[in-house]
Design a protein around this motif. Structure first.
Motif, PDB file in Angstrom:
ATOM      1  N   THR A 126       0.777  -1.196   0.056  1.00 36.74           N
ATOM      2  CA  THR A 126       0.019  -0.018   0.016  1.00 36.74           C
ATOM      3  C   THR A 126       0.944   1.340  -0.057  1.00 36.74           C
ATOM      4  N   ALA A 127       0.505   2.234  -0.775  1.00 37.44           N
ATOM      5  CA  ALA A 127       0.925   3.401  -0.758  1.00 37.44           C
ATOM      6  C   ALA A 127       0.177   4.473  -0.115  1.00 37.44           C
ATOM      7  N   ILE A 128       0.786   4.993   1.034  1.00 31.09           N
ATOM      8  CA  ILE A 128      -0.206   6.095   1.458  1.00 31.09           C
ATOM      9  C   ILE A 128       0.648   7.545   1.311  1.00 31.09           C
ATOM     10  N   GLN A 129      -0.130   8.484   0.811  1.00 27.39           N
ATOM     11  CA  GLN A 129       0.156   9.861   0.499  1.00 27.39           C
ATOM     12  C   GLN A 129      -0.613  10.725   1.324  1.00 27.39           C
ATOM     13  N   ARG A 130       0.253  11.788   1.889  1.00 29.50           N
ATOM     14  CA  ARG A 130      -0.286  12.673   2.777  1.00 29.50           C
ATOM     15  C   ARG A 130      -1.061  13.586   1.857  1.00 29.50           C
ATOM     16  N   VAL A 131      -2.259  14.034   2.474  1.00 25.25           N
ATOM     17  CA  VAL A 131      -3.114  15.053   1.723  1.00 25.25           C
ATOM     18  C   VAL A 131      -2.968  16.332   2.534  1.00 25.25           C
ATOM     19  N   TYR A 132      -2.678  17.611   1.884  1.00 29.12           N
ATOM     20  CA  TYR A 132      -2.656  18.761   2.327  1.00 29.12           C
ATOM     21  C   TYR A 132      -3.688  19.659   2.030  1.00 29.12           C
ATOM     22  N   LEU A 133      -4.073  20.782   2.866  1.00 32.67           N
ATOM     23  CA  LEU A 133      -4.989  21.703   2.199  1.00 32.67           C
ATOM     24  C   LEU A 133      -4.553  23.250   3.058  1.00 32.67           C
ATOM     25  N   ASN A 134      -3.948  23.963   2.319  1.00 29.99           N
ATOM     26  CA  ASN A 134      -3.347  25.179   2.800  1.00 29.99           C
ATOM     27  C   ASN A 134      -2.412  24.892   3.747  1.00 29.99           C
ATOM     28  N   ASP A 135      -1.479  24.004   3.477  1.00 31.33           N
ATOM     29  CA  ASP A 135      -0.539  23.533   4.311  1.00 31.33           C
ATOM     30  C   ASP A 135      -0.751  22.821   5.560  1.00 31.33           C
ATOM     31  N   GLN A 136      -1.857  22.352   5.841  1.00 33.09           N
ATOM     32  CA  GLN A 136      -2.379  21.576   6.845  1.00 33.09           C
ATOM     33  C   GLN A 136      -2.676  20.149   6.445  1.00 33.09           C
TER      34      GLN A 136
END
Length: 322
Positions: A126-136
């Motif tokens: 599994t690949a887990i990618q962090r998801v950011y919105l406005n650097d959060q």
């Protein structure tokens, strides 16, 4: 680059595994990042998020499932798959799954070690990618990959040319000095049987041979039928006519083991069989293509050793045997 340092591997097989993972990791960095950026824009709109994940499947190579998780590992989307949305996975808690427990602190995308999937019960990563919105950080994009569907590196793995010793069952080793070699039927006629086995290798296309001295049998693999082994029992081995059961085949030019070494290898098996009544050879094998001799002793210890080292009595192997 991958999170894994290939140079830290301790075996050729492990190096090949790490190269596979590094190749896949580098292949996924850009597409997973792009999908995560698009997901961030519709993160709080589940129907739109599900639709986007379905649209993104062709953009992530070899992926089986795509899904979105909140920061605690709870699924906030359905599973997107080539067969459509799997709605029942919405709300699933994945926090305790192996790919969530070992997220890299340095990388935005982590590729997990292989594990057994819950749904298909097959090895997966599994690949887990962090998801950011406005650097959060707002969550994670997950991509599951079935190992059966992944590309493989072009080079073929081969056994390393070095002596390897593997310890056997501790229960057997603990009682080894309470046992004594018992003469088998093969032992009784070994000087007649070994030439038969030599003939099968030299003239009848046997490229892998394993002799089970204690149980008076042999297993052989033939050039004409390499995917299936054949079992020769004592009565077969004791009859030289068994050679008539197999067609003549020239000794392969690709063989690593020269023809003239076959008989010395078999004679050395005989020596190890009789050298000691407590620590004695139970089974010996030879593969003429990889040049490795396999040995299994009464203590259940196994050795895998290159032919030249096996035949050289001044080698490290014989220092350990002496």
């Amino acid at each position: 680059m991958s999170d894994v340092d290939i140079n830290a591997a301790d075996s050729p097989l492990r190096q090949r595994i790490l190269r596979q993972r590094a190749t896949l990791h580098n292949m996924l960095i850009d597409p997973m990042h792009r999908v995560a950026k698009r997901c961030a824009k519709v993160w709080d709109d589940k129907p739109a998020l599900d639709h986007l994940l379905m649209e993104s499947l062709p953009k992530v190579p070899y992926v089986t499932y795509l899904y979105a998780l909140d920061t605690k590992g709870k699924q906030v989307s359905a599973n997107a798959s080539v067969d459509g949305l799997i709605l029942e996975d919405y709300g699933r808690d994945r926090a305790d799954r192996p790919y969530m427990k070992h997220l890299s602190k340095r990388k935005d995308m982590t590729l997990s070690e292989a594990y057994i999937s819950l749904r298909a019960q097959r090895p997966s990563v599994t690949a887990i990618q962090r998801v950011y919105l406005n650097d959060q950080l707002i969550g994670y994009l997950g991509g599951d990959f079935d190992l059966r569907g992944l590309p493989i590196t072009k080079e073929l793995y081969s056994e390393p040319s070095r002596w390897r010793q593997i310890k056997g069952d501790p229960a057997i080793r603990g009682h080894v000095f309470q046992q004594c070699r018992i003469q088998s039927r093969l032992d009784d006629h070994i000087d007649m049987i070994l030439p038969v086995l030599e003939e099968l290798v030299m003239e009848n296309g046997v490229f892998h041979l394993k002799i089970h001295f204690s149980s008076s049998r042999a297993t052989i693999w033939l050039l004409d039928d390499p995917y299936r082994y054949q079992l020769l029992e004592y009565d077969d081995l004791a009859d030289a006519d068994v050679c008539l059961a197999f067609p003549h085949r020239d000794y392969p030019k690709e063989a690593v083991v020269p023809q003239e070494q076959i008989r010395p290898i078999l004679d050395t098996f005989k020596h190890l069989r009789y050298a000691d009544d407590t620590i004695y050879l139970r089974a010996g094998s030879i593969n003429i293509f990889n040049g490795i001799v396999g040995l299994n002793f009464s203590c259940d210890g196994s050795h895998y050793i290159p032919v030249d080292e096996f035949l050289a009595r001044d080698s490290e192997f014989w220092d350990g045997i002496a």
